[in-house]
Design a protein around this motif. Structure first.
Motif, PDB file in Angstrom:
ATOM      1  N   TYR A  25       1.243  -1.617   0.040  1.00  0.00           N
ATOM      2  CA  TYR A  25      -0.053   0.321   0.174  1.00  0.00           C
ATOM      3  C   TYR A  25       1.255   0.869   0.139  1.00  0.00           C
ATOM      4  O   TYR A  25       0.537   2.795  -0.904  1.00  0.00           O
ATOM      5  N   ARG A  26       1.801   1.178   0.864  1.00  0.00           N
ATOM      6  CA  ARG A  26       2.649   2.107   1.065  1.00  0.00           C
ATOM      7  C   ARG A  26       3.566   2.832  -0.399  1.00  0.00           C
ATOM      8  O   ARG A  26       3.836   3.802  -0.508  1.00  0.00           O
ATOM      9  N   LYS A  27       3.243   1.614  -1.550  1.00  0.00           N
ATOM     10  CA  LYS A  27       4.215   1.431  -2.505  1.00  0.00           C
ATOM     11  C   LYS A  27       3.819   2.518  -3.557  1.00  0.00           C
ATOM     12  O   LYS A  27       4.071   3.404  -3.945  1.00  0.00           O
ATOM     13  N   LEU A  28       2.238   2.010  -3.250  1.00  0.00           N
ATOM     14  CA  LEU A  28       1.898   2.665  -4.564  1.00  0.00           C
ATOM     15  C   LEU A  28       1.157   4.086  -4.012  1.00  0.00           C
ATOM     16  O   LEU A  28       0.989   4.169  -5.418  1.00  0.00           O
ATOM     17  N   ILE A  29       1.298   4.053  -2.952  1.00  0.00           N
ATOM     18  CA  ILE A  29       0.788   6.031  -2.781  1.00  0.00           C
ATOM     19  C   ILE A  29       2.113   6.375  -2.460  1.00  0.00           C
ATOM     20  O   ILE A  29       1.626   7.386  -2.926  1.00  0.00           O
ATOM     21  N   GLN A  30       3.203   5.712  -2.750  1.00  0.00           N
ATOM     22  CA  GLN A  30       4.846   6.769  -3.001  1.00  0.00           C
ATOM     23  C   GLN A  30       5.134   6.406  -4.623  1.00  0.00           C
ATOM     24  O   GLN A  30       4.475   7.908  -5.076  1.00  0.00           O
ATOM     25  N   LYS A  31       4.103   5.731  -5.733  1.00  0.00           N
ATOM     26  CA  LYS A  31       3.814   6.236  -6.691  1.00  0.00           C
ATOM     27  C   LYS A  31       2.193   6.904  -6.366  1.00  0.00           C
ATOM     28  O   LYS A  31       2.512   6.965  -8.776  1.00  0.00           O
ATOM     29  N   GLN A  32       1.976   7.305  -5.595  1.00  0.00           N
ATOM     30  CA  GLN A  32       1.212   8.202  -6.272  1.00  0.00           C
ATOM     31  C   GLN A  32      -0.188   8.171  -7.509  1.00  0.00           C
ATOM     32  O   GLN A  32      -0.981   8.458  -8.013  1.00  0.00           O
ATOM     33  N   TYR A  33      -0.728   6.572  -6.856  1.00  0.00           N
ATOM     34  CA  TYR A  33      -1.896   6.349  -7.379  1.00  0.00           C
ATOM     35  C   TYR A  33      -2.604   6.815  -6.126  1.00  0.00           C
ATOM     36  O   TYR A  33      -2.634   6.727  -4.874  1.00  0.00           O
ATOM     37  N   SER A  34      -3.787   7.016  -6.178  1.00  0.00           N
ATOM     38  CA  SER A  34      -4.956   7.417  -4.850  1.00  0.00           C
ATOM     39  C   SER A  34      -4.786   6.269  -3.884  1.00  0.00           C
ATOM     40  O   SER A  34      -4.901   4.439  -3.948  1.00  0.00           O
ATOM     41  N   ALA A  35      -5.327   6.443  -2.980  1.00  0.00           N
ATOM     42  CA  ALA A  35      -6.339   5.645  -1.892  1.00  0.00           C
ATOM     43  C   ALA A  35      -7.159   4.541  -1.843  1.00  0.00           C
ATOM     44  O   ALA A  35      -7.045   3.936  -2.420  1.00  0.00           O
ATOM     45  N   ALA A  36      -8.567   5.179  -2.948  1.00  0.00           N
ATOM     46  CA  ALA A  36      -8.893   4.154  -3.705  1.00  0.00           C
ATOM     47  C   ALA A  36      -8.344   3.246  -4.421  1.00  0.00           C
ATOM     48  O   ALA A  36      -8.250   1.827  -4.620  1.00  0.00           O
ATOM     49  N   ASP A  37      -7.322   3.671  -5.363  1.00  0.00           N
ATOM     50  CA  ASP A  37      -7.393   2.700  -6.171  1.00  0.00           C
ATOM     51  C   ASP A  37      -5.764   1.189  -5.654  1.00  0.00           C
ATOM     52  O   ASP A  37      -5.866   0.141  -6.238  1.00  0.00           O
ATOM     53  N   ALA A  38      -5.199   1.865  -4.589  1.00  0.00           N
ATOM     54  CA  ALA A  38      -4.286   1.508  -4.371  1.00  0.00           C
ATOM     55  C   ALA A  38      -5.135  -0.219  -3.607  1.00  0.00           C
ATOM     56  O   ALA A  38      -5.160  -1.215  -3.026  1.00  0.00           O
ATOM     57  N   ASP A  39      -6.041   0.540  -2.286  1.00  0.00           N
ATOM     58  CA  ASP A  39      -6.764  -0.406  -1.728  1.00  0.00           C
ATOM     59  C   ASP A  39      -7.810  -1.463  -2.601  1.00  0.00           C
ATOM     60  O   ASP A  39      -7.757  -2.800  -2.466  1.00  0.00           O
ATOM     61  N   ASP A  40      -7.911  -1.224  -3.742  1.00  0.00           N
ATOM     62  CA  ASP A  40      -8.640  -1.799  -5.004  1.00  0.00           C
ATOM     63  C   ASP A  40      -7.648  -2.780  -4.922  1.00  0.00           C
ATOM     64  O   ASP A  40      -8.240  -3.700  -5.489  1.00  0.00           O
ATOM     65  N   ALA A  41      -6.686  -2.376  -5.810  1.00  0.00           N
ATOM     66  CA  ALA A  41      -5.192  -2.758  -6.421  1.00  0.00           C
ATOM     67  C   ALA A  41      -4.919  -4.346  -5.064  1.00  0.00           C
ATOM     68  O   ALA A  41      -5.338  -6.133  -5.493  1.00  0.00           O
ATOM     69  N   ILE A  42      -5.014  -3.643  -3.575  1.00  0.00           N
ATOM     70  CA  ILE A  42      -4.703  -4.464  -2.213  1.00  0.00           C
ATOM     71  C   ILE A  42      -5.613  -5.523  -2.992  1.00  0.00           C
ATOM     72  O   ILE A  42      -5.737  -6.790  -2.021  1.00  0.00           O
ATOM     73  N   ARG A  43      -7.069  -5.766  -2.379  1.00  0.00           N
ATOM     74  CA  ARG A  43      -7.881  -6.200  -1.949  1.00  0.00           C
ATOM     75  C   ARG A  43      -8.046  -7.581  -3.611  1.00  0.00           C
ATOM     76  O   ARG A  43      -7.960  -8.813  -2.928  1.00  0.00           O
ATOM     77  N   ARG A  44      -8.441  -6.784  -4.340  1.00  0.00           N
ATOM     78  CA  ARG A  44      -8.096  -7.653  -5.553  1.00  0.00           C
ATOM     79  C   ARG A  44      -6.485  -8.556  -5.842  1.00  0.00           C
ATOM     80  O   ARG A  44      -6.580 -10.271  -5.803  1.00  0.00           O
ATOM     81  N   LEU A  45      -5.824  -7.933  -4.887  1.00  0.00           N
ATOM     82  CA  LEU A  45      -4.463  -9.280  -4.719  1.00  0.00           C
ATOM     83  C   LEU A  45      -4.462 -10.455  -3.397  1.00  0.00           C
ATOM     84  O   LEU A  45      -4.277 -11.385  -3.750  1.00  0.00           O
ATOM     85  N   VAL A  46      -5.521  -9.946  -2.297  1.00  0.00           N
ATOM     86  CA  VAL A  46      -5.465 -10.874  -1.214  1.00  0.00           C
ATOM     87  C   VAL A  46      -6.259 -11.923  -1.934  1.00  0.00           C
ATOM     88  O   VAL A  46      -6.573 -12.748  -1.702  1.00  0.00           O
ATOM     89  N   ASP A  47      -7.041 -10.815  -2.832  1.00  0.00           N
ATOM     90  CA  ASP A  47      -9.042 -12.303  -3.092  1.00  0.00           C
ATOM     91  C   ASP A  47      -7.818 -12.470  -4.404  1.00  0.00           C
ATOM     92  O   ASP A  47      -8.746 -14.294  -4.123  1.00  0.00           O
ATOM     93  N   ASN A  48      -6.844 -12.850  -5.024  1.00  0.00           N
ATOM     94  CA  ASN A  48      -6.214 -13.934  -5.602  1.00  0.00           C
ATOM     95  C   ASN A  48      -5.198 -15.121  -4.662  1.00  0.00           C
ATOM     96  O   ASN A  48      -5.186 -15.415  -5.870  1.00  0.00           O
ATOM     97  N   GLY A  49      -5.150 -14.409  -3.696  1.00  0.00           N
ATOM     98  CA  GLY A  49      -4.314 -15.294  -3.229  1.00  0.00           C
ATOM     99  C   GLY A  49      -2.301 -14.903  -3.229  1.00  0.00           C
ATOM    100  O   GLY A  49      -1.389 -15.710  -3.240  1.00  0.00           O
ATOM    101  N   LEU A  50      -2.139 -13.351  -3.962  1.00  0.00           N
ATOM    102  CA  LEU A  50      -1.329 -13.445  -4.103  1.00  0.00           C
ATOM    103  C   LEU A  50      -0.789 -12.099  -2.972  1.00  0.00           C
ATOM    104  O   LEU A  50       0.826 -12.168  -3.342  1.00  0.00           O
TER     105      LEU A  50
END
Length: 154
Positions: A25-50
């Motif tokens: 999450y910290r890396k995504l925010i540092q790369k200037q992705y929005s908090a919503a985009d970062a949350d969504d990406a992490i949720r997808r990664l967790v759901d996919n078991g990655l």
């Protein structure tokens, strides 16, 4: 060329090495992705078991115990800094010690013997003091340190 989505960027990061959810999450925010985009990406990664914090904590603990002989306290501190909460870290460390059949007393003795070899020929009092301080900085309990120093330095 359009920048990658937060999910694709996270996948690229994970292809290099494992991350905890908070570090990712910290890396995504540092790369200037929005908090919503970062949350969504992490949720997808967790759901996919990655991304799985419990597995990450176990891998990290196994690596540090076997390679450097880290203490439980040091591992808990490191995992906390990496965003792994206390109960997950405690469980992961206990699982590794049980699965690998690691005796903490053997680990501290191995670390102490290695350090003694590096210290060379010093007076026993100086050896005791330096070894004690080294093991304390590594996060071992005082009782464990007293026992191993008493056995190794006379």
């Amino acid at each position: 060329m359009t920048p990658p989505t937060a999910y694709n960027y996270a996948l690229n990061l994970l292809s290099a090495r494992p991350y905890s959810t908070s570090a990712l999450y910290r890396k995504l925010i540092q790369k200037q992705y929005s908090a919503a985009d970062a949350d969504d990406a992490i949720r997808r990664l967790v759901d996919n078991g990655l991304v799985n914090d419990a597995k990450y904590a176990e891998q990290y603990a196994r690596s540090k115990i076997l390679s450097t002989g880290s203490s439980k306290r040091r591992l808990q501190q490191d995992l906390y800094r990496k965003g792994i909460k206390g109960d997950i870290a405690t469980t992961a460390i206990a699982n590794v010690l049980e699965q690998e059949e690691i005796d903490p007393a053997v680990v501290i003795e191995r670390v102490a013997k290695k350090k003694l070899a590096q210290l060379g020929d010093l007076e026993p009092l100086v050896l005791r003091r330096r070894l004690f301080a080294f093991l304390a900085r590594r996060g071992y309990d005082i009782d464990e340190i007293k026992a191993v120093v008493g056995r190794l330095v006379r």
